[in-house]
Design an enzyme around this catalytic site. Structure first.
Site, PDB file in Angstrom:
ATOM      1  N   GLY A  16      -0.768 -17.117   7.468  1.00 50.85           N
ATOM      2  CA  GLY A  16      -1.965 -17.161   6.839  1.00 50.85           C
ATOM      3  C   GLY A  16      -3.022 -17.691   7.582  1.00 50.85           C
ATOM      4  N   SER A  17      -3.272 -17.260   8.902  1.00 52.38           N
ATOM      5  CA  SER A  17      -4.380 -17.779   9.685  1.00 52.38           C
ATOM      6  C   SER A  17      -5.563 -17.040   9.127  1.00 52.38           C
ATOM      7  CB  SER A  17      -4.371 -17.651  11.239  1.00 52.38           C
ATOM      8  OG  SER A  17      -4.079 -16.280  11.551  1.00 52.38           O
ATOM      9  N   ASN A  18      -5.455 -15.586   8.992  1.00 51.76           N
ATOM     10  CA  ASN A  18      -6.635 -14.828   8.360  1.00 51.76           C
ATOM     11  C   ASN A  18      -7.128 -15.273   6.982  1.00 51.76           C
ATOM     12  OD1 ASN A  18      -7.109 -12.535  10.184  1.00 51.76           O
ATOM     13  ND2 ASN A  18      -5.163 -12.482  10.331  1.00 51.76           N
ATOM     14  N   ARG A  68      10.698  -1.329  -5.836  1.00 51.45           N
ATOM     15  CA  ARG A  68       9.266  -1.688  -5.313  1.00 51.45           C
ATOM     16  C   ARG A  68       8.400  -1.479  -6.621  1.00 51.45           C
ATOM     17  NH1 ARG A  68       7.720  -1.605  -0.653  1.00 51.45           N
ATOM     18  NH2 ARG A  68       9.344  -0.675   0.232  1.00 51.45           N
ATOM     19  N   MET A  93       3.423  -8.403   4.080  1.00 51.21           N
ATOM     20  CA  MET A  93       4.472  -7.219   4.738  1.00 51.21           C
ATOM     21  C   MET A  93       5.196  -6.454   3.698  1.00 51.21           C
ATOM     22  SD  MET A  93       3.812  -8.051   7.891  1.00 51.21           S
ATOM     23  CE  MET A  93       5.083  -7.485   8.598  1.00 51.21           C
ATOM     24  N   ILE A  95       5.234  -2.736   1.567  1.00 49.45           N
ATOM     25  CA  ILE A  95       4.461  -1.460   1.290  1.00 49.45           C
ATOM     26  C   ILE A  95       4.082  -1.370  -0.124  1.00 49.45           C
ATOM     27  CG2 ILE A  95       4.664   0.895   1.531  1.00 49.45           C
ATOM     28  CD1 ILE A  95       6.538   0.311   3.881  1.00 49.45           C
ATOM     29  N   LEU A  96       2.998  -1.251  -0.477  1.00 57.07           N
ATOM     30  CA  LEU A  96       2.432  -1.189  -1.912  1.00 57.07           C
ATOM     31  C   LEU A  96       2.787   0.426  -2.323  1.00 57.07           C
ATOM     32  CD1 LEU A  96      -0.796  -3.224  -1.598  1.00 57.07           C
ATOM     33  CD2 LEU A  96       1.468  -3.759  -2.855  1.00 57.07           C
ATOM     34  N   ASN A 110      -7.385  -4.248   4.022  1.00 61.04           N
ATOM     35  CA  ASN A 110      -6.030  -4.570   5.104  1.00 61.04           C
ATOM     36  C   ASN A 110      -6.715  -4.810   6.513  1.00 61.04           C
ATOM     37  OD1 ASN A 110      -3.244  -5.219   5.737  1.00 61.04           O
ATOM     38  ND2 ASN A 110      -3.364  -3.249   6.865  1.00 61.04           N
ATOM     39  N   HIS A 112      -5.115  -4.815  10.175  1.00 56.69           N
ATOM     40  CA  HIS A 112      -3.981  -4.427  10.970  1.00 56.69           C
ATOM     41  C   HIS A 112      -3.969  -4.745  12.483  1.00 56.69           C
ATOM     42  CE1 HIS A 112      -0.535  -1.980  12.167  1.00 56.69           C
ATOM     43  NE2 HIS A 112      -1.121  -1.635  13.074  1.00 56.69           N
TER      44      HIS A 112
HETATM   45  C1  GRF Z   1      -2.369 -10.444  11.374  1.00 52.36           C
HETATM   46  O1  GRF Z   1      -2.093 -10.176  12.954  1.00 52.36           O
HETATM   47  C2  GRF Z   1      -2.617  -8.998  10.789  1.00 52.36           C
HETATM   48  O2  GRF Z   1      -3.403  -8.204  11.617  1.00 52.36           O
HETATM   49  C3  GRF Z   1      -1.137  -8.593  10.415  1.00 52.36           C
HETATM   50  O3  GRF Z   1      -0.342  -9.744  10.182  1.00 52.36           O
HETATM   51  C4  GRF Z   1      -0.884 -10.909  10.724  1.00 52.36           C
HETATM   52  C5  GRF Z   1      -0.931 -12.086   9.970  1.00 52.36           C
HETATM   53  O4  GRF Z   1      -1.301 -13.039  10.737  1.00 52.36           O
HETATM   54  N1  GRF Z   1      -1.348  -7.573   9.264  1.00 52.36           N
HETATM   55  P1  GRF Z   1      -1.908 -14.401   9.583  1.00 52.36           P
HETATM   56  O5  GRF Z   1      -0.510 -14.723   8.697  1.00 52.36           O
HETATM   57  O6  GRF Z   1      -2.859 -14.085   9.126  1.00 52.36           O
HETATM   58  O7  GRF Z   1      -1.813 -15.509  10.629  1.00 52.36           O
END
Ligand code: GRF
Length: 215
Positions: A16-18, A68, A93, A95-96, A110, A112
């Site tokens: 969850g760093s993003n 799903r 992680m 697929i929708l 998203n 990526h």
């Molecule tokens: C990121 O590298 C993102 O691009 C990918 O999964 C990773 C998630 O990292 N889809 P975080 O959980 O946000 O740290």
């Protein structure tokens, strides 16, 4: 009922760093939106703690033993309770299903970890190194039914160095992700960005390629 600010829902599976970058941008007033709910398909996801620490509702929705389609129905119902204007997949992680994607069409972004359309799928840093690529990075794109193939909005590009490893690339790409994801979200909630007939529109201009930012 009118609301003060648009709301986003963030879907995660892990660190969850993003998500943290979005939480920080929101609390600094830089997102133009509040985060209404965070959903994880993994109970142990660190991102759920990050959400709770920020006072944001954090929900675990596991998918064990259900199809799903059934999972996506539950997910849609949970999200609908929070009426999000935008869904952000930040390391989610799963697929929708096409039905889910259609339901939220044009409202799912998203992030990526590659320069799409190169390297869709998993394990991108290792594959980029093994292929001897000179460039790598991350892409924010609209989600469509084609996995990792929806129209790209914003890319962060970095040169691969001779001494790069999977770990160093992971770190460098993350830095870029934390920069571009809040920016794309801000564009969307500010009404500058939308998906129109399969194309990305930014400030009323049709993008023929994503906006590129370099390290
Ligand atoms: C990121 O590298 C993102 O691009 C990918 O999964 C990773 C998630 O990292 N889809 P975080 O959980 O946000 O740290």
């Amino acid at each position: 009922m009118s609301r003060a600010a648009p709301r986003i829902a963030v879907l995660i599976s892990g660190e969850g760093s993003n998500l943290q970058a979005l939480l920080d941008a929101a609390s600094a007033g830089k997102l133009g939106a509040g985060i209404g709910v965070v959903v994880s398909n993994r109970a142990a996801a660190r991102g759920l703690e990050r959400a709770r620490d920020a006072g944001v509702p954090a929900r675990f929705l596991g998918g064990k033993g259900i199809t799903r389609e059934a999972y996506d129905e539950e997910l849609a119902a949970l999200l609908t309770e929070h009426s999000p204007d935008l869904l952000v997949l930040a390391g989610f992680m799963r697929i929708l299903s096409p039905k889910f994607v259609a339901r939220f069409e044009g409202r799912i972004l998203n992030i990526h970890p590659s320069l799409l359309p190169s390297y869709p799928g998993l394990d991108t840093h290792r594959r980029v190194l093994e292929a001897g690529e000179r460039w790598h990075g991350a892409t924010v794109h609209f989600v469509t039914v084609d996995l990792d193939a929806g129209p790209a909005v914003l890319q962060y590009r970095l040169p691969v160095r001779a001494d790069d490893t999977v770990e160093s690339l992971t770190t460098r790409v993350h830095v870029g992700e934390h920069f571009i994801l809040p920016r794309a979200v801000e564009w969307f909630v500010g009404g500058r960005l939308r998906l129109e007939n399969g194309s990305v529109m930014l400030d009323e201009q049709r993008l023929s390629q994503p906006v590129i930012m370099e390290e």
